[in-house]
Write a protein that holds these residues in place. Structure first.
Motif, PDB file in Angstrom:
ATOM      1  N   SER A  48       0.825  -1.207   0.000  1.00 38.77           N
ATOM      2  CA  SER A  48       0.000   0.000   0.000  1.00 38.77           C
ATOM      3  C   SER A  48       0.859   1.258   0.000  1.00 38.77           C
ATOM      4  O   SER A  48       0.525   2.258  -0.638  1.00 38.77           O
ATOM      5  CB  SER A  48      -0.927   0.003   1.223  1.00 38.77           C
ATOM      6  OG  SER A  48      -1.829  -1.077   1.175  1.00 38.77           O
ATOM      7  N   ARG A  49       1.975   1.215   0.718  1.00 43.43           N
ATOM      8  CA  ARG A  49       2.836   2.392   0.813  1.00 43.43           C
ATOM      9  C   ARG A  49       3.837   2.501  -0.338  1.00 43.43           C
ATOM     10  O   ARG A  49       4.150   3.593  -0.799  1.00 43.43           O
ATOM     11  CB  ARG A  49       3.602   2.379   2.135  1.00 43.43           C
ATOM     12  CG  ARG A  49       2.732   2.565   3.360  1.00 43.43           C
ATOM     13  CD  ARG A  49       3.585   2.680   4.610  1.00 43.43           C
ATOM     14  NE  ARG A  49       4.482   3.822   4.556  1.00 43.43           N
ATOM     15  CZ  ARG A  49       5.409   4.093   5.463  1.00 43.43           C
ATOM     16  NH1 ARG A  49       5.557   3.284   6.501  1.00 43.43           N
ATOM     17  NH2 ARG A  49       6.181   5.152   5.351  1.00 43.43           N
ATOM     18  N   PHE A  50       4.350   1.350  -0.791  1.00 42.06           N
ATOM     19  CA  PHE A  50       5.434   1.385  -1.764  1.00 42.06           C
ATOM     20  C   PHE A  50       5.123   0.626  -3.047  1.00 42.06           C
ATOM     21  O   PHE A  50       6.017   0.396  -3.855  1.00 42.06           O
ATOM     22  CB  PHE A  50       6.713   0.801  -1.145  1.00 42.06           C
ATOM     23  CG  PHE A  50       7.162   1.505   0.107  1.00 42.06           C
ATOM     24  CD1 PHE A  50       7.732   2.760   0.051  1.00 42.06           C
ATOM     25  CD2 PHE A  50       6.995   0.899   1.351  1.00 42.06           C
ATOM     26  CE1 PHE A  50       8.147   3.412   1.193  1.00 42.06           C
ATOM     27  CE2 PHE A  50       7.409   1.533   2.505  1.00 42.06           C
ATOM     28  CZ  PHE A  50       7.984   2.806   2.426  1.00 42.06           C
ATOM     29  N   GLY A  51       3.866   0.228  -3.227  1.00 38.56           N
ATOM     30  CA  GLY A  51       3.519  -0.571  -4.398  1.00 38.56           C
ATOM     31  C   GLY A  51       3.807   0.132  -5.714  1.00 38.56           C
ATOM     32  O   GLY A  51       4.167  -0.501  -6.700  1.00 38.56           O
ATOM     33  N   LYS A  52       3.631   1.457  -5.767  1.00 41.03           N
ATOM     34  CA  LYS A  52       3.873   2.217  -6.992  1.00 41.03           C
ATOM     35  C   LYS A  52       5.206   2.952  -6.970  1.00 41.03           C
ATOM     36  O   LYS A  52       5.554   3.645  -7.928  1.00 41.03           O
ATOM     37  CB  LYS A  52       2.729   3.212  -7.231  1.00 41.03           C
ATOM     38  CG  LYS A  52       1.399   2.542  -7.566  1.00 41.03           C
ATOM     39  CD  LYS A  52       0.332   3.553  -7.904  1.00 41.03           C
ATOM     40  CE  LYS A  52      -1.004   2.883  -8.237  1.00 41.03           C
ATOM     41  NZ  LYS A  52      -0.934   2.059  -9.458  1.00 41.03           N
ATOM     42  N   LYS A  53       5.955   2.855  -5.881  1.00 46.17           N
ATOM     43  CA  LYS A  53       7.255   3.533  -5.781  1.00 46.17           C
ATOM     44  C   LYS A  53       8.221   2.686  -4.948  1.00 46.17           C
ATOM     45  O   LYS A  53       8.698   3.114  -3.899  1.00 46.17           O
ATOM     46  CB  LYS A  53       7.086   4.921  -5.153  1.00 46.17           C
ATOM     47  CG  LYS A  53       6.191   4.927  -3.912  1.00 46.17           C
ATOM     48  CD  LYS A  53       5.947   6.314  -3.374  1.00 46.17           C
ATOM     49  CE  LYS A  53       5.049   6.277  -2.160  1.00 46.17           C
ATOM     50  NZ  LYS A  53       4.761   7.614  -1.614  1.00 46.17           N
ATOM     51  N   PRO A  54       8.526   1.465  -5.387  1.00 49.76           N
ATOM     52  CA  PRO A  54       9.369   0.549  -4.590  1.00 49.76           C
ATOM     53  C   PRO A  54      10.778   1.077  -4.341  1.00 49.76           C
ATOM     54  O   PRO A  54      11.398   0.739  -3.332  1.00 49.76           O
ATOM     55  CB  PRO A  54       9.389  -0.735  -5.426  1.00 49.76           C
ATOM     56  CG  PRO A  54       9.046  -0.294  -6.812  1.00 49.76           C
ATOM     57  CD  PRO A  54       8.094   0.848  -6.650  1.00 49.76           C
ATOM     58  N   MET A  55      11.284   1.931  -5.244  1.00 50.84           N
ATOM     59  CA  MET A  55      12.634   2.454  -5.056  1.00 50.84           C
ATOM     60  C   MET A  55      12.722   3.342  -3.820  1.00 50.84           C
ATOM     61  O   MET A  55      13.804   3.485  -3.229  1.00 50.84           O
ATOM     62  CB  MET A  55      13.077   3.231  -6.299  1.00 50.84           C
ATOM     63  CG  MET A  55      14.563   3.506  -6.351  1.00 50.84           C
ATOM     64  SD  MET A  55      15.533   1.970  -6.341  1.00 50.84           S
ATOM     65  CE  MET A  55      17.192   2.624  -6.437  1.00 50.84           C
ATOM     66  N   HIS A  56      11.606   3.932  -3.406  1.00 52.41           N
ATOM     67  CA  HIS A  56      11.605   4.763  -2.203  1.00 52.41           C
ATOM     68  C   HIS A  56      11.904   3.936  -0.956  1.00 52.41           C
ATOM     69  O   HIS A  56      12.403   4.469   0.034  1.00 52.41           O
ATOM     70  CB  HIS A  56      10.257   5.462  -2.049  1.00 52.41           C
ATOM     71  CG  HIS A  56      10.048   6.551  -3.028  1.00 52.41           C
ATOM     72  ND1 HIS A  56       9.134   7.567  -2.847  1.00 52.41           N
ATOM     73  CD2 HIS A  56      10.643   6.803  -4.231  1.00 52.41           C
ATOM     74  CE1 HIS A  56       9.168   8.381  -3.885  1.00 52.41           C
ATOM     75  NE2 HIS A  56      10.071   7.931  -4.734  1.00 52.41           N
ATOM     76  N   PHE A  57      11.591   2.655  -0.996  1.00 51.63           N
ATOM     77  CA  PHE A  57      11.906   1.764   0.125  1.00 51.63           C
ATOM     78  C   PHE A  57      13.292   1.146  -0.041  1.00 51.63           C
ATOM     79  O   PHE A  57      14.165   1.292   0.821  1.00 51.63           O
ATOM     80  CB  PHE A  57      10.855   0.656   0.226  1.00 51.63           C
ATOM     81  CG  PHE A  57      11.172  -0.389   1.269  1.00 51.63           C
ATOM     82  CD1 PHE A  57      10.915  -0.143   2.609  1.00 51.63           C
ATOM     83  CD2 PHE A  57      11.737  -1.605   0.911  1.00 51.63           C
ATOM     84  CE1 PHE A  57      11.220  -1.099   3.579  1.00 51.63           C
ATOM     85  CE2 PHE A  57      12.036  -2.566   1.863  1.00 51.63           C
ATOM     86  CZ  PHE A  57      11.779  -2.304   3.201  1.00 51.63           C
ATOM     87  N   PHE A  58      13.494   0.466  -1.180  1.00 49.72           N
ATOM     88  CA  PHE A  58      14.758  -0.239  -1.378  1.00 49.72           C
ATOM     89  C   PHE A  58      15.930   0.725  -1.519  1.00 49.72           C
ATOM     90  O   PHE A  58      17.052   0.425  -1.095  1.00 49.72           O
ATOM     91  CB  PHE A  58      14.664  -1.148  -2.611  1.00 49.72           C
ATOM     92  CG  PHE A  58      13.747  -2.317  -2.428  1.00 49.72           C
ATOM     93  CD1 PHE A  58      14.118  -3.384  -1.625  1.00 49.72           C
ATOM     94  CD2 PHE A  58      12.518  -2.361  -3.062  1.00 49.72           C
ATOM     95  CE1 PHE A  58      13.273  -4.473  -1.451  1.00 49.72           C
ATOM     96  CE2 PHE A  58      11.667  -3.447  -2.896  1.00 49.72           C
ATOM     97  CZ  PHE A  58      12.050  -4.497  -2.090  1.00 49.72           C
ATOM     98  N   GLY A  59      15.667   1.885  -2.130  1.00 47.55           N
ATOM     99  CA  GLY A  59      16.745   2.856  -2.308  1.00 47.55           C
ATOM    100  C   GLY A  59      17.235   3.429  -0.995  1.00 47.55           C
ATOM    101  O   GLY A  59      18.444   3.526  -0.752  1.00 47.55           O
TER     102      GLY A  59
ATOM    103  N   LEU B 181      16.822   2.095   2.027  1.00 49.17           N
ATOM    104  CA  LEU B 181      17.444   1.006   2.788  1.00 49.17           C
ATOM    105  C   LEU B 181      18.842   0.694   2.247  1.00 49.17           C
ATOM    106  O   LEU B 181      19.797   0.499   3.013  1.00 49.17           O
ATOM    107  CB  LEU B 181      16.553  -0.231   2.722  1.00 49.17           C
ATOM    108  CG  LEU B 181      16.948  -1.424   3.611  1.00 49.17           C
ATOM    109  CD1 LEU B 181      16.967  -1.017   5.074  1.00 49.17           C
ATOM    110  CD2 LEU B 181      15.984  -2.588   3.391  1.00 49.17           C
ATOM    111  N   GLY B 182      18.975   0.659   0.920  1.00 52.87           N
ATOM    112  CA  GLY B 182      20.266   0.386   0.319  1.00 52.87           C
ATOM    113  C   GLY B 182      21.278   1.479   0.599  1.00 52.87           C
ATOM    114  O   GLY B 182      22.458   1.193   0.858  1.00 52.87           O
ATOM    115  N   ALA B 183      20.824   2.735   0.573  1.00 54.76           N
ATOM    116  CA  ALA B 183      21.735   3.854   0.819  1.00 54.76           C
ATOM    117  C   ALA B 183      22.300   3.808   2.238  1.00 54.76           C
ATOM    118  O   ALA B 183      23.514   3.975   2.440  1.00 54.76           O
ATOM    119  CB  ALA B 183      21.010   5.181   0.584  1.00 54.76           C
TER     120      ALA B 183
END
Length: 322
Positions: A235-246, A248-250
Motif C-alpha cells: 500500500s505504501r510502496f507498491g507504486k514507488k518501490p525504489m523509495h523503500f529499497f533505495g 534502505l540500500g543507501a
C-alpha cells in the motif's frame, strides 16, 4: 450459474461457503424473511468454494425456489478471498453485505447495517464486532484479541474485530478494491488505502455454530500477520518501490563505507602492525556494502516491474465537473 431477475437491487448479500449444505436453506429463508419485511429489493450471491458435500445442489434448489438467489461454483477450493472477489464482481446492489454461511452471523443485523451505509451516517464500510463470542476462549478468543490489537496498532483502524465476516459496504468500495490471496482479513485496510476513510463498527450477535465444524485453524493467525506486513508494504510502496529499497540500500551501503574509511585511517596510523583483513569490522563493512548494492538493484528491478504493470496508472476518481 443462476442470475437474479432483478435489474438493480438496492442490496446485495454475498455469502462464501464451503461444505455448508445443512445451514443454507435456513439461512436463505431467514434472509428472505428479513428483506421482505423491510421491502428491500435484494439479491443473494452464494459462492461455493469447491464444496465436497451437497452444497451446490442445495444452492441450485434455492435459486429455483427464490428468484433473488444467484449461485457461483468454483471447480476446486480456492479460499475465502477468491470467493469474495467473485461475489463482489457479480454484486449489483447499492449496499453490499457479506456474511458467513454457517448461521453464526444473524440476518437480523441486515437492516441496521444497511441503514448505517445508506442512511445519514453514510459509512463507506461497517464492520461487525462479535463482542460476545461462543468460540473456544483459549484457541480462538484470546488469539483473536491479540491479533486485532496488533492490527489496530499497525493500521490505525480502530476496529475490535477486523476479521468478522459480517460487514456492509457501499458498492463503490467493493468495486474499487481487489481481494486476493487471504486478504479478506484486511478489507478495511484495503478500503482505507483506497481512500475510503469513513469506517464504522457495529456490535453484532454471534450465534453458536449449529451445523458442521470450523474450517479455520491456528495457521490463520501466522498467515494473517504475514499478510498484514505485505499489505502495509504494497500500500505504501507498491507504486514507488525504489523509495523503500533505495533508502534502505543507501543507509546500508553508507554504513559499510564508513567502516571501511575508519579501517583505512587506522591502517595509515598503525602501519604494518595493523592487520586490515583480520578485523571483524572489515567483513561487516564488506557485507554491508554488498547488501546495500543488492537493495539498490532490487529497487531498480521492482521499478521496472511497476512501470510495465497494466494498472500502474489506476486511480479512483471521486467525481468530475465540466
Amino acid at each position: 450459474m443462476y442470475f437474479s431477475t432483478l435489474m438493480h437491487p438496492c442490496l446485495s448479500i454475498v455469502i462464501p461457503l464451503f461444505n455448508e449444505e445443512e445451514s443454507l436453506p435456513e439461512l436463505v429463508e431467514w434472509i428472505d424473511r428479513v428483506c421482505s419485511a423491510h421491502s428491500y429489493t435484494y439479491e443473494v450471491i452464494m459462492v461455493d468454494d469447491g464444496s465436497t458435500d451437497r452444497s451446490w445442489s442445495v444452492v441450485r434448489q434455492l435459486s429455483q425456489q427464490y428468484p433473488s438467489v444467484r449461485g457461483i461454483r468454483f471447480q476446486r477450493n480456492y479460499g475465502k478471498s477468491p470467493a469474495l472477489y467473485m461475489g463482489f464482481r457479480a454484486a449489483e446492489g447499492d449496499v453490499v453485505i457479506t456474511m458467513d454461511a454457517d448461521l453464526q452471523d444473524s440476518p437480523d443485523e441486515i437492516p441496521e447495517l444497511y441503514d448505517m451505509v445508506k442512511g445519514e451516517e453514510g459509512y463507506d464500510l461497517v464492520s461487525g464486532w462479535k463482542k460476545v463470542r461462543y468460540d473456544n476462549a483459549l484457541t480462538k478468543n484470546l488469539p483473536s484479541k491479540l491479533y486485532n490489537a496488533v492490527n489496530r496498532s499497525m493500521t490505525g483502524i480502530k476496529l475490535h474485530d477486523m476479521n468478522c465476516g459480517l460487514k456492509a459496504y457501499k458498492r463503490k468500495v467493493i468495486k474499487s478494491i481487489e481481494v486476493y490471496g487471504e486478504m479478506h482479513r484486511f478489507i478495511p485496510v484495503l478500503a482505507k488505502h483506497a481512500g475510503f476513510k469513513k469506517i464504522g463498527e457495529k456490535v453484532v450477535q454471534h450465534r453458536p455454530r449449529k451445523y458442521g465444524t470450523s474450517k479455520f485453524g491456528w495457521e490463520r493467525f501466522i498467515n494473517g500477520f504475514l499478510d498484514l506486513l505485505t499489505i502495509q508494504f504494497t500500500s505504501r510502496f507498491g507504486k514507488k518501490p525504489m523509495h523503500f529499497f533505495g533508502v534502505l540500500g543507501a543507509f546500508t551501503f553508507l554504513a559499510g563505507f564508513v567502516f571501511v574509511v575508519m579501517l583505512i585511517i587506522d591502517k595509515l596510523r598503525f602501519g604494518a602492525d595493523f592487520g586490515l583483513t583480520n578485523k571483524p569490522a572489515f567483513y561487516i563493512a564488506l557485507t554491508s556494502m554488498i547488501m546495500g548494492t543488492l537493495f539498490f538493484l532490487s529497487g531498480f528491478v521492482a521499478e521496472l516491474v511497476v512501470r510495465n504493470a497494466a494498472d500502474r496508472n489506476h486511480y479512483i476518481v471521486e467525481e468530475e465537473t465540466n
